[in-house]
Design a protein around this motif. Structure first.
Motif, mmCIF file in Angstrom:
data_model
loop_
_atom_site.group_PDB
_atom_site.id
_atom_site.type_symbol
_atom_site.label_atom_id
_atom_site.label_comp_id
_atom_site.label_asym_id
_atom_site.label_seq_id
_atom_site.Cartn_x
_atom_site.Cartn_y
_atom_site.Cartn_z
ATOM 1 N N SER A 173 -11.739 -6.348 -3.404
ATOM 2 C CA SER A 173 -12.945 -6.186 -4.217
ATOM 3 C C SER A 173 -12.643 -6.481 -5.681
ATOM 4 N N GLN A 174 -13.698 -6.694 -6.464
ATOM 5 C CA GLN A 174 -13.524 -6.944 -7.895
ATOM 6 C C GLN A 174 -12.854 -5.754 -8.582
ATOM 7 N N ALA A 175 -13.257 -4.547 -8.195
ATOM 8 C CA ALA A 175 -12.680 -3.344 -8.809
ATOM 9 C C ALA A 175 -11.192 -3.222 -8.511
ATOM 10 N N GLU A 176 -10.780 -3.554 -7.305
ATOM 11 C CA GLU A 176 -9.359 -3.529 -6.970
ATOM 12 C C GLU A 176 -8.600 -4.592 -7.756
ATOM 13 N N PHE A 177 -9.179 -5.784 -7.811
ATOM 14 C CA PHE A 177 -8.547 -6.901 -8.522
ATOM 15 C C PHE A 177 -8.330 -6.569 -9.995
ATOM 16 N N GLU A 178 -9.304 -5.900 -10.607
ATOM 17 C CA GLU A 178 -9.230 -5.569 -12.031
ATOM 18 C C GLU A 178 -8.427 -4.302 -12.307
ATOM 19 N N GLY A 179 -7.959 -3.636 -11.271
ATOM 20 C CA GLY A 179 -7.173 -2.428 -11.464
ATOM 21 C C GLY A 179 -7.991 -1.179 -11.681
ATOM 22 N N LYS A 180 -9.303 -1.248 -11.498
ATOM 23 C CA LYS A 180 -10.169 -0.080 -11.667
ATOM 24 C C LYS A 180 -10.145 0.822 -10.431
ATOM 25 N N ARG A 187 0.263 1.649 -8.825
ATOM 26 C CA ARG A 187 -0.118 0.767 -9.930
ATOM 27 C C ARG A 187 -1.346 -0.037 -9.524
ATOM 28 N N GLY A 188 -2.089 -0.501 -10.524
ATOM 29 C CA GLY A 188 -3.288 -1.286 -10.263
ATOM 30 C C GLY A 188 -3.213 -2.657 -10.898
ATOM 31 N N CYS A 240 -4.445 -8.786 0.546
ATOM 32 C CA CYS A 240 -5.478 -7.798 0.189
ATOM 33 C C CYS A 240 -4.744 -6.494 -0.096
ATOM 34 N N GLN A 241 -5.195 -5.388 0.465
ATOM 35 C CA GLN A 241 -4.485 -4.121 0.324
ATOM 36 C C GLN A 241 -3.495 -3.913 1.463
ATOM 37 N N SER A 242 -3.915 -4.268 2.686
ATOM 38 C CA SER A 242 -3.074 -3.967 3.850
ATOM 39 C C SER A 242 -2.915 -5.138 4.811
ATOM 40 N N GLY A 243 -3.437 -6.305 4.460
ATOM 41 C CA GLY A 243 -3.290 -7.476 5.323
ATOM 42 C C GLY A 243 -4.426 -7.690 6.298
ATOM 43 N N VAL A 244 -5.423 -6.812 6.289
ATOM 44 C CA VAL A 244 -6.520 -6.920 7.263
ATOM 45 C C VAL A 244 -7.626 -7.826 6.738
ATOM 46 N N ARG A 245 -8.161 -7.523 5.555
ATOM 47 C CA ARG A 245 -9.161 -8.405 4.954
ATOM 48 C C ARG A 245 -8.574 -9.797 4.722
ATOM 49 N N ALA A 246 -7.292 -9.835 4.387
ATOM 50 C CA ALA A 246 -6.622 -11.125 4.182
ATOM 51 C C ALA A 246 -6.560 -11.927 5.480
ATOM 52 N N SER A 247 -6.453 -11.242 6.625
ATOM 53 C CA SER A 247 -6.450 -11.948 7.910
ATOM 54 C C SER A 247 -7.758 -12.709 8.112
ATOM 55 N N PHE A 248 -8.856 -12.107 7.672
ATOM 56 C CA PHE A 248 -10.156 -12.778 7.739
ATOM 57 C C PHE A 248 -10.117 -14.074 6.937
ATOM 58 N N MET A 249 -9.580 -14.030 5.729
ATOM 59 C CA MET A 249 -9.532 -15.223 4.895
ATOM 60 C C MET A 249 -8.584 -16.274 5.472
ATOM 61 N N VAL A 250 -7.458 -15.842 6.031
ATOM 62 C CA VAL A 250 -6.541 -16.790 6.672
ATOM 63 C C VAL A 250 -7.254 -17.489 7.831
ATOM 64 N N ALA A 272 2.119 -3.178 -4.996
ATOM 65 C CA ALA A 272 1.696 -2.290 -6.085
ATOM 66 C C ALA A 272 2.411 -0.947 -6.072
ATOM 67 N N ASN A 273 3.315 -0.760 -5.123
ATOM 68 C CA ASN A 273 4.083 0.481 -5.067
ATOM 69 C C ASN A 273 5.575 0.246 -5.286
ATOM 70 N N GLU A 274 5.902 -0.964 -5.730
ATOM 71 C CA GLU A 274 7.260 -1.287 -6.173
ATOM 72 C C GLU A 274 7.262 -1.330 -7.696
ATOM 73 N N SER A 275 8.418 -1.098 -8.284
ATOM 74 C CA SER A 275 8.494 -1.069 -9.751
ATOM 75 C C SER A 275 8.802 -2.430 -10.370
ATOM 76 N N HIS A 276 9.315 -3.373 -9.554
ATOM 77 C CA HIS A 276 9.786 -4.642 -10.114
ATOM 78 C C HIS A 276 8.837 -5.817 -9.858
ATOM 79 N N THR A 277 7.700 -5.560 -9.255
ATOM 80 C CA THR A 277 6.768 -6.641 -8.917
ATOM 81 C C THR A 277 5.715 -6.790 -10.010
ATOM 82 N N PRO A 278 5.521 -7.993 -10.552
ATOM 83 C CA PRO A 278 4.606 -8.164 -11.695
ATOM 84 C C PRO A 278 3.136 -8.015 -11.312
ATOM 85 N N LEU A 279 2.413 -7.286 -12.150
ATOM 86 C CA LEU A 279 0.973 -7.103 -12.013
ATOM 87 C C LEU A 279 0.319 -7.320 -13.364
#
Length: 281
Positions: A173-180, A187-188, A240-250, A272-279
């Motif tokens: 969603s837009q809110a997830e993408f924007e970190g809201k 992390r968001g 996506c968040q867990s790979g499910v919505r992304a499966s639809f897009m794939v 988003a739960n690792e410390s070294h991954t850029p966001l």
């Protein structure tokens, strides 16, 4: 992948419900929805709708089932490599396309999605049933042929982020993408440079729960993807968040003929739960 019959229409399924080689899989979120009513003869997909591996302590992992877990799932449902599988749900078919992606990863090339899902079946006026279905006896054990090129893992994604011939497509969603909306993450925000197109935009009735959500015509899908900057000339990573919505897009990208499309199955539940991954936000 050899499957060219990505979508089937309710009329086709009604005509082939009694075929010995057809197995219909109800991929609803809630098993009580299946108990209340389902397509006659359909099986309720066992387990969690995310179709993930199980950890040693019985919890859901972030990643697809193991090979042995998938073989056991196919046996439980009476599905072998030659079975024509048709999946559906009532949530825009993103749980159904999750089943399609996992099956594709393990080499089943004969899985289709019912266009319009459960609502499309009802809208066509076809019968429903509340009776449970006994799976057909599996004729032979499912033979796995893994397709590792269909997924990407965290470190490989990190290695490719700066390459000009790779693109990341975020379908949250837009809110997830924007970190809201953190969606439970530490992390968001979004992966640096990611393209955003929420998965639901490829359905006919965005945010209208009282309408049947069919897949958009291919020309309209392509136009939306091109508008946000998704290129057929690049390798595409979808998450996506867990790979499910992304499966639809794939599923949609594969149907449209986009080459080299890979799912980041860990998605933001990992990234988003690792410390070294850029966001970025």
């Amino acid at each position: 992948m050899n499957n060219t019959d990505f979508l089937v229409q309710p009329q086709w399924l009604q005509a082939h419900l009694q075929d010995d080689n057809v197995v219909v899989v109800d991929c609803q979120w809630d098993k009580n929805a299946y108990i209340r009513a389902h397509i006659p003869g359909a099986l309720m997909r066992p387990g969690h709708p995310y179709i993930k591996a199980t950890t040693e302590d019985g919890q859901l992992s972030k990643y697809l089932p193991t090979e042995q877990e998938f073989i056991a799932l196919m046996a439980q449902m009476g599905i072998d490599n030659d079975t024509q599988v048709v999946c559906y749900d009532e949530w825009g078919n993103h749980f159904a396309t999750r089943f399609w992606w996992v099956a594709s990863y393990y080499g089943h090339t004969n899985v289709s999605i019912l266009d319009g899902g459960w609502q499309g079946w009802l809208d066509a006026g076809f019968p429903v049933s509340f009776k449970g279905t006994t799976p057909k006896k599996q004729q032979k054990q499912f033979i796995v042929k893994q397709n590792p090129e269909l997924k990407i893992e965290l470190q490989e994604l990190l290695d490719h982020l700066s390459k000009s011939d790779w693109q990341v497509l975020d379908v949250r969603s837009q809110a997830e993408f924007e970190g809201k909306d953190l969606a439970g993450n530490h992390r968001g925000g979004h992966i640096k440079g990611a393209i955003h197109l929420e998965w639901k935009h490829l359905l006919t009735h965005l945010n209208q729960s009282n309408e049947v959500n069919y897949f958009l015509p291919e020309k309209e899908m392509t136009a939306l993807l091109e508008k946000v900057g998704v290129s057929k000339e690049k390798n595409t990573i979808v998450h996506c968040q867990s790979g499910v919505r992304a499966s639809f897009m794939v599923f949609c990208l594969t149907k449209l003929g986009y080459p080299n499309v890979r799912l980041y199955d860990g998605s933001m539940s990992e990234w988003a739960n690792e410390s070294h991954t850029p966001l970025e936000v």
